[in-house]
Design a protein around this motif. Sequence first.
Motif, mmCIF file in Angstrom:
data_model
loop_
_atom_site.group_PDB
_atom_site.id
_atom_site.type_symbol
_atom_site.label_atom_id
_atom_site.label_comp_id
_atom_site.label_asym_id
_atom_site.label_seq_id
_atom_site.Cartn_x
_atom_site.Cartn_y
_atom_site.Cartn_z
ATOM 1 N N ALA A 115 -6.798 9.257 -5.345
ATOM 2 C CA ALA A 115 -6.214 10.048 -6.425
ATOM 3 C C ALA A 115 -6.878 11.415 -6.540
ATOM 4 C CB ALA A 115 -6.347 9.273 -7.743
ATOM 5 N N LEU A 116 -8.206 11.463 -6.343
ATOM 6 C CA LEU A 116 -8.914 12.753 -6.407
ATOM 7 C C LEU A 116 -8.488 13.658 -5.263
ATOM 8 C CD1 LEU A 116 -12.531 11.573 -7.364
ATOM 9 C CD2 LEU A 116 -10.933 12.888 -8.790
ATOM 10 N N ASP A 117 -8.312 13.077 -4.081
ATOM 11 C CA ASP A 117 -7.866 13.884 -2.939
ATOM 12 C C ASP A 117 -6.477 14.458 -3.193
ATOM 13 O OD1 ASP A 117 -10.191 13.429 -1.668
ATOM 14 O OD2 ASP A 117 -9.383 12.206 -0.049
ATOM 15 N N ILE A 118 -5.625 13.651 -3.773
ATOM 16 C CA ILE A 118 -4.257 14.125 -4.086
ATOM 17 C C ILE A 118 -4.330 15.275 -5.096
ATOM 18 C CG2 ILE A 118 -2.068 13.499 -5.168
ATOM 19 C CD1 ILE A 118 -2.432 12.427 -2.345
ATOM 20 N N LYS A 119 -5.197 15.089 -6.113
ATOM 21 C CA LYS A 119 -5.339 16.108 -7.143
ATOM 22 C C LYS A 119 -5.879 17.405 -6.530
ATOM 23 C CE LYS A 119 -7.483 16.848 -11.654
ATOM 24 N NZ LYS A 119 -8.370 16.301 -12.730
ATOM 25 N N MET A 121 0.822 -1.208 0.000
ATOM 26 C CA MET A 121 0.000 0.000 0.000
ATOM 27 C C MET A 121 0.858 1.261 0.000
ATOM 28 S SD MET A 121 -3.047 -0.984 -0.345
ATOM 29 C CE MET A 121 -2.318 -2.294 -1.343
ATOM 30 N N GLU A 122 1.994 1.208 0.648
ATOM 31 C CA GLU A 122 2.909 2.356 0.614
ATOM 32 C C GLU A 122 3.373 2.614 -0.814
ATOM 33 O OE1 GLU A 122 3.727 4.503 3.029
ATOM 34 O OE2 GLU A 122 2.218 3.426 4.217
ATOM 35 N N ASP A 123 3.673 1.539 -1.538
ATOM 36 C CA ASP A 123 4.072 1.689 -2.933
ATOM 37 C C ASP A 123 2.906 2.195 -3.787
ATOM 38 O OD1 ASP A 123 6.437 0.296 -2.046
ATOM 39 O OD2 ASP A 123 6.794 -0.187 -4.154
ATOM 40 N N ALA A 124 1.711 1.661 -3.503
ATOM 41 C CA ALA A 124 0.542 2.069 -4.273
ATOM 42 C C ALA A 124 0.254 3.559 -4.086
ATOM 43 C CB ALA A 124 -0.669 1.239 -3.843
ATOM 44 N N LYS A 125 0.319 4.020 -2.845
ATOM 45 C CA LYS A 125 0.069 5.441 -2.576
ATOM 46 C C LYS A 125 1.127 6.318 -3.249
ATOM 47 C CE LYS A 125 -0.292 4.799 1.933
ATOM 48 N NZ LYS A 125 -0.480 5.117 3.376
ATOM 49 N N LYS A 126 2.355 5.844 -3.230
ATOM 50 C CA LYS A 126 3.418 6.621 -3.862
ATOM 51 C C LYS A 126 3.201 6.727 -5.371
ATOM 52 C CE LYS A 126 8.460 6.877 -4.213
ATOM 53 N NZ LYS A 126 9.749 6.241 -3.849
ATOM 54 N N LEU A 127 2.796 5.622 -5.995
ATOM 55 C CA LEU A 127 2.538 5.635 -7.436
ATOM 56 C C LEU A 127 1.367 6.556 -7.778
ATOM 57 C CD1 LEU A 127 2.983 1.850 -8.331
ATOM 58 C CD2 LEU A 127 4.453 3.742 -9.061
ATOM 59 N N ILE A 128 0.316 6.517 -6.957
ATOM 60 C CA ILE A 128 -0.834 7.397 -7.205
ATOM 61 C C ILE A 128 -0.426 8.855 -7.065
ATOM 62 C CG2 ILE A 128 -3.095 8.088 -6.331
ATOM 63 C CD1 ILE A 128 -3.568 5.170 -5.536
ATOM 64 N N GLU A 129 0.368 9.137 -6.033
ATOM 65 C CA GLU A 129 0.831 10.512 -5.812
ATOM 66 C C GLU A 129 1.701 11.010 -6.958
ATOM 67 O OE1 GLU A 129 2.730 10.196 -2.056
ATOM 68 O OE2 GLU A 129 0.858 9.819 -0.967
ATOM 69 N N GLU A 130 2.386 10.084 -7.622
ATOM 70 C CA GLU A 130 3.235 10.463 -8.758
ATOM 71 C C GLU A 130 2.456 10.531 -10.070
ATOM 72 O OE1 GLU A 130 6.263 7.513 -8.649
ATOM 73 O OE2 GLU A 130 7.380 8.467 -7.000
ATOM 74 N N GLY A 131 1.138 10.286 -10.006
ATOM 75 C CA GLY A 131 0.305 10.406 -11.184
ATOM 76 C C GLY A 131 0.169 9.160 -12.018
ATOM 77 N N TYR A 132 0.359 7.996 -11.416
ATOM 78 C CA TYR A 132 0.312 6.740 -12.166
ATOM 79 C C TYR A 132 -1.046 6.524 -12.813
ATOM 80 C CZ TYR A 132 0.805 1.726 -13.163
ATOM 81 O OH TYR A 132 0.860 0.506 -13.792
ATOM 82 N N LEU A 133 -2.141 6.925 -12.124
ATOM 83 C CA LEU A 133 -3.483 6.661 -12.637
ATOM 84 C C LEU A 133 -3.907 7.603 -13.755
ATOM 85 C CD1 LEU A 133 -5.473 5.763 -9.389
ATOM 86 C CD2 LEU A 133 -4.620 4.227 -11.159
ATOM 87 N N LYS A 134 -3.091 8.600 -14.068
ATOM 88 C CA LYS A 134 -3.421 9.492 -15.184
ATOM 89 C C LYS A 134 -3.360 8.757 -16.508
ATOM 90 C CE LYS A 134 -1.788 13.764 -12.974
ATOM 91 N NZ LYS A 134 -0.790 14.870 -13.054
ATOM 92 N N ASN A 135 -2.433 7.801 -16.606
ATOM 93 C CA ASN A 135 -2.236 7.090 -17.867
ATOM 94 C C ASN A 135 -2.446 5.582 -17.740
ATOM 95 O OD1 ASN A 135 -1.331 9.523 -19.240
ATOM 96 N ND2 ASN A 135 0.581 9.300 -18.069
ATOM 97 N N ASN A 136 -2.848 5.113 -16.548
ATOM 98 C CA ASN A 136 -3.006 3.671 -16.330
ATOM 99 C C ASN A 136 -4.287 3.402 -15.561
ATOM 100 O OD1 ASN A 136 -0.141 2.508 -17.128
ATOM 101 N ND2 ASN A 136 0.244 4.332 -15.885
ATOM 102 N N THR A 137 -4.751 2.175 -15.673
ATOM 103 C CA THR A 137 -5.974 1.772 -14.981
ATOM 104 C C THR A 137 -5.659 1.283 -13.575
ATOM 105 O OG1 THR A 137 -5.811 -0.508 -15.764
ATOM 106 C CG2 THR A 137 -6.985 1.074 -17.182
ATOM 107 N N ILE A 138 -6.722 1.124 -12.790
ATOM 108 C CA ILE A 138 -6.560 0.584 -11.442
ATOM 109 C C ILE A 138 -6.117 -0.879 -11.517
ATOM 110 C CG2 ILE A 138 -7.781 -0.036 -9.324
ATOM 111 C CD1 ILE A 138 -9.431 2.481 -9.652
ATOM 112 N N GLU A 139 -6.581 -1.596 -12.578
ATOM 113 C CA GLU A 139 -6.122 -2.983 -12.767
ATOM 114 C C GLU A 139 -4.608 -3.036 -12.940
ATOM 115 O OE1 GLU A 139 -8.696 -1.666 -14.190
ATOM 116 O OE2 GLU A 139 -10.415 -3.022 -14.009
#
Length: 384
Positions: free
Chosen positions: A380-384, A332-350
């Motif tokens: 991701a929305l909260d981060i944005k 989860m620490e890695d997941a949060k870091k990836l989301i904070e870096e914008g991973y979901l802008k170009n990738n799916t949750i899958e």
Amino acid sequence: MINILLIASIFGFVLSTLLFLKKTTNTNATFFLGSFYFILSIYALQTYIVDGGNLDKTRWFFIWPLIPYNAICIPIYYYFQAIFKDKIQWKKRQILLFVPLLLSFIDVGYIYLYPDTVYTPILNDAIVNPEDRLEVNYLLLHLDQHVFIRHVWHLGVLLIILPQLLNFLKLGKEDRLKGILNKWLRLFWGVLFIFAISAILYVLEKMGVISIFNNFQHGELVSLTLYLTFLSIGVLPVYFPSILQGYPRVIKVASLSQKERDNEVSELKFGLQEEEITTKLELLNQKKLYLEQDFNLTKCAQEMEMPAHHISYFLKSYYGMSFSSYKNNLRMEDAKKLIEEGYLKNNTIEALAGECGFATRTSFSKTFKNETELSPSQYALDIK
């Protein structure tokens, strides 16, 4: 029957080598158990050589083995202590363990100092009359007296550790692996006890004190109880490797942190090397192996070269969580870091789930929400 001794000695040398090379958390216990089997292997090999009439071909294999023989109670004592306490503690009274060893050093040294007048006659007599070799007189003692003292010490050690063994057997009875360890220790102690008693009675007969084993020649009774039995129990450390790991102990110690000094709180810590385990965990985390989908407790144990139940015990005692929780926390620490870096802008949750070691989006989202109280998209929305 004499060939059984050769088989037992070869097996013992192989087993002791495996124990010396095996990587375990309780290295002291493994070392002393290997030392015990090594001494036993020398014992079996020399008996095979002398009683089998092969001493004339291997004259160098004589007299000096008395030294390791007389040390046999030392690895027995320290093996049990290493299992009971996860460490070795030296106390002055333990010097008594070395009395038979010291006596053998003196007598063997004397014989080798005078090879022509002392060593050669003893050797020739053993070649001609191997069954009478126990009656030979050295400087301080006869050989049968050495054997007697050796096994009296052997028996004494077993009786000394018996109360500790009984107390140790009561710990962790509900743990399956501890149950296996308990069975092994009871069997090992029992076989050692039977052998010590048999050897003492046998040598007393040789000394003419008692008369019980007249029908047994060339030490057949001792050979049978020793080599066949130890040949069989020698399989256990290989077949059940968990018995080589000992049992993790929890030790109550005062914490050195300022916060705990202020609150006067004591912390339960793991009985093994805390710094070593945390270092191994950190190295494992740096490799990010926890992101692999098949990463489980077994694989973690293989990477850390530790038994799985020790890792579980440590995580529960030190971090207050199970292995699964610990692994998911890292993911989860890695997941949060990836989301904070914008991973979901170009990738799916899958894709994010697969990146973090989860097989499905559902399991990932559920774990993520349990950790953050938000879904990945909400986070991701909260981060944005």
